[in-house]
Design a protein around this motif. Sequence first.
Motif, PDB file in Angstrom:
ATOM      1  N   THR A 113       0.828  -1.212   0.000  1.00 51.21           N
ATOM      2  CA  THR A 113       0.000   0.000   0.000  1.00 51.21           C
ATOM      3  C   THR A 113       0.858   1.256   0.000  1.00 51.21           C
ATOM      4  OG1 THR A 113      -1.811  -1.129   1.137  1.00 51.21           O
ATOM      5  CG2 THR A 113      -1.751   1.271   1.300  1.00 51.21           C
ATOM      6  N   LEU A 172      -1.441   6.231  -7.581  1.00 47.98           N
ATOM      7  CA  LEU A 172      -2.885   6.298  -7.792  1.00 47.98           C
ATOM      8  C   LEU A 172      -3.287   7.758  -7.963  1.00 47.98           C
ATOM      9  CD1 LEU A 172      -4.094   3.658  -5.191  1.00 47.98           C
ATOM     10  CD2 LEU A 172      -3.507   3.350  -7.603  1.00 47.98           C
ATOM     11  N   ARG A 216      -7.098   5.919  -3.839  1.00 49.87           N
ATOM     12  CA  ARG A 216      -6.204   5.809  -2.691  1.00 49.87           C
ATOM     13  C   ARG A 216      -6.960   5.354  -1.444  1.00 49.87           C
ATOM     14  NH1 ARG A 216      -3.898  10.253  -5.444  1.00 49.87           N
ATOM     15  NH2 ARG A 216      -5.092  11.809  -4.280  1.00 49.87           N
ATOM     16  N   LEU A 221      -7.658   1.669  -1.739  1.00 51.78           N
ATOM     17  CA  LEU A 221      -6.465   0.857  -1.475  1.00 51.78           C
ATOM     18  C   LEU A 221      -6.212   0.738   0.022  1.00 51.78           C
ATOM     19  CD1 LEU A 221      -3.961  -0.670  -2.451  1.00 51.78           C
ATOM     20  CD2 LEU A 221      -2.772   1.534  -2.559  1.00 51.78           C
ATOM     21  N   CYS A 267      -6.398  -2.649   2.358  1.00 52.72           N
ATOM     22  CA  CYS A 267      -5.290  -3.070   3.225  1.00 52.72           C
ATOM     23  C   CYS A 267      -5.774  -3.299   4.649  1.00 52.72           C
ATOM     24  CB  CYS A 267      -4.186  -2.006   3.187  1.00 52.72           C
ATOM     25  SG  CYS A 267      -2.802  -2.345   4.294  1.00 52.72           S
TER      26      CYS A 267
END
Length: 236
Positions: free
Chosen positions: A155, A162, A168, A171, A175
Motif C-alpha cells: 500500500t 494512484l 487511494r 487501497l 489493506c
Amino acid sequence: MRRSGPDGHSGTTPPVPGWPTFLLLPGLPALLFALFTWQVVAHGPLARADERLSEHLVSPARIYELLADLGGIAVAVPVLAVVLVYVALRGRRAGLDRWWLPSVAAAVLMAVVPALVVPVKELVARPGPPVMGPGTGFYPSGHTATAAVAYGAATLVLLPWLRTALARRALVAGCLVLNLAVPFGLVRRGFHWPLDVVASWCLCAVLLSALWMLLGRTGSADTGRPSSPAADAQPK
C-alpha cells in the motif's frame, strides 16, 4: 499549499516527520510490544485474561481458516512481489533517478519479518490454544506479521501512483480489511491467542513506520507520482 520540489513535483508526501514524531511513530508500538512480551513471558494477568478470552472465541468454521490463510507466505508475499515489480517499472518508465528504491526497501522489510519473528517465537516459547495441541512458538503471530508487512508495504509504495483520492482510499481500506481479516481468522479458528496477533501488529507498526519515514525522507513517497497525466507517455 505544498511547495513544489526542485524537480517540479509537489512537496514530499507524506510530510517528513520531525524528531519528536520520528521517535513517537515507532516508539509507542515498540513499547506496547515490550509490555505484551513481558506479560506473556511472565504469564501475567494480561496473558491470563488473553487466554480466558480465547476460550469464548474459538470456532471450527472453515471460513476462519480461509481468512487466516490470507496471511500465509504463499498468498501475501506474491501479492507484494507483483506490486513491487509494477512500482519499479512505473518508476523506471517515468525516468526517476531512484526508481528502484521503494521496491527494494519494501522487499528488504519483508525479509526482515522472519528474521525478527522467528527468534522471538523461540525465546518466548508460548504454547498455543488447546486446538493446536502440544508445542510452542505461537508468540508473536507469523501470519499476522506477514500480512501486515506485505499488504502494508504494498500500500505504501503503490499509493503515490494512484491518481484519484477515491482510488487511494479504496487501497487503504482494502489493506485494513485484509489486516483485520487475517488475525480475526487466526483467533476465531484457535490458531493463535488474541495477544499473539496484537503483538504482531505492534511489531509491524514499527517496521512500516520505518518504511514510511524512509520513503518520505528520500522523496520516494511523492516523486514516484508523475507531475502530469502524460508524464508516463513521454519518451525518455
